[in-house]
Design an enzyme around this catalytic site. Sequence first.
Site, PDB file in Angstrom:
ATOM      1  N   GLU A  41       3.898   0.243  10.544  1.00 57.28           N
ATOM      2  CA  GLU A  41       4.232   1.175   9.470  1.00 57.28           C
ATOM      3  C   GLU A  41       4.253   2.604  10.030  1.00 57.28           C
ATOM      4  O   GLU A  41       3.432   2.963  10.878  1.00 57.28           O
ATOM      5  CB  GLU A  41       3.196   1.064   8.355  1.00 57.28           C
ATOM      6  CG  GLU A  41       3.479   1.932   7.145  1.00 57.28           C
ATOM      7  CD  GLU A  41       2.422   1.816   6.054  1.00 57.28           C
ATOM      8  OE1 GLU A  41       2.762   2.029   4.888  1.00 57.28           O
ATOM      9  OE2 GLU A  41       1.256   1.502   6.379  1.00 57.28           O
ATOM     10  N   LYS A 114       8.330  -0.990   0.378  1.00 54.72           N
ATOM     11  CA  LYS A 114       6.910  -1.221   0.091  1.00 54.72           C
ATOM     12  C   LYS A 114       6.642  -1.197  -1.418  1.00 54.72           C
ATOM     13  O   LYS A 114       7.013  -0.246  -2.106  1.00 54.72           O
ATOM     14  CB  LYS A 114       6.077  -0.150   0.794  1.00 54.72           C
ATOM     15  CG  LYS A 114       4.585  -0.330   0.682  1.00 54.72           C
ATOM     16  CD  LYS A 114       3.856   0.736   1.492  1.00 54.72           C
ATOM     17  CE  LYS A 114       2.357   0.551   1.467  1.00 54.72           C
ATOM     18  NZ  LYS A 114       1.655   1.586   2.278  1.00 54.72           N
ATOM     19  N   CYS A 156       1.269  -3.105   4.856  1.00 56.78           N
ATOM     20  CA  CYS A 156      -0.047  -2.471   4.754  1.00 56.78           C
ATOM     21  C   CYS A 156      -0.781  -2.832   3.461  1.00 56.78           C
ATOM     22  O   CYS A 156      -1.345  -3.924   3.351  1.00 56.78           O
ATOM     23  CB  CYS A 156       0.103  -0.969   4.935  1.00 56.78           C
ATOM     24  SG  CYS A 156      -1.440  -0.152   5.441  1.00 56.78           S
TER      25      CYS A 156
END
Length: 272
Positions: A41, A114, A156
Amino acid sequence: MSKCAAIQMASSPSVSSNLWEAEKLIAEAAKAGAKLVALPENFALMGDHELDKIKAKEPDGSGPIQTFLATVAKKYAVWVIGGTIPIAGDDDNKVRAACVIYNDQGERVARYDKMHLFDVNVPGTSEVYRESDSIEQGSQPLIIDTPFGRLGVAVCYDLRFPEFFRKLSSQGVEILVIPSAFTAETGAAHWELLLRARAVENLCYVIAPNQGGFHLNGRRTFGHSMIIDPWGVVLDCYKTGGGFVCADIDLERLEKVRSAFPVLNHRRYLSE
């Protein structure tokens, strides 16, 4: 059987320096035999301020970071999972944290934005994160068929939501790629635990490239990028600093594990 790699970086506020480092590590992973390489990321930019990503955002389909990813994928004949990069969205004051995927011909084949944004005060520290101040939330999960297997992407903070992965599992995912920038504190507590849990509960491979080290903006990330097999075994781990891990993705072994231990066939869903 295919060899795949997860790259670890300690990215800086300089896009050009980060791209140079990323290419160096992609080249090394390709030389080691990797045919798929996943970046962490924010690999291209860890800015001094949260809003720096807005200055660096690119329109979907063009821009120096996207051109870089296409170029290195073709140059080294590898599939590249492009961590996350700042892509323009609907709000001029925000970006999408987009994971873009390129095949070994340098063609973009998929994009995932995301979905879970990191809006937290890290316990035991003075660290405060409000990703929603600068990032637009994604709305659609991603699964694609690749030469390495049926691949799903998470980023994440997504890692903390098991129902998200159950959705991917119900669509036949065999490999999970999870580009991340876990903080040092939360990583030490939960990184390996959560990754291995996702591998075990979904009986799939996990490829987890992470940011790892001290950053010029004062952040410290956990590192420990790793590749995990469907039984929860860590096949390779790189603790801190720049480097990569590499391991074989063996779909025959995956099928044997799933056949011998058919937990995915035993799922029962509770009604809402």
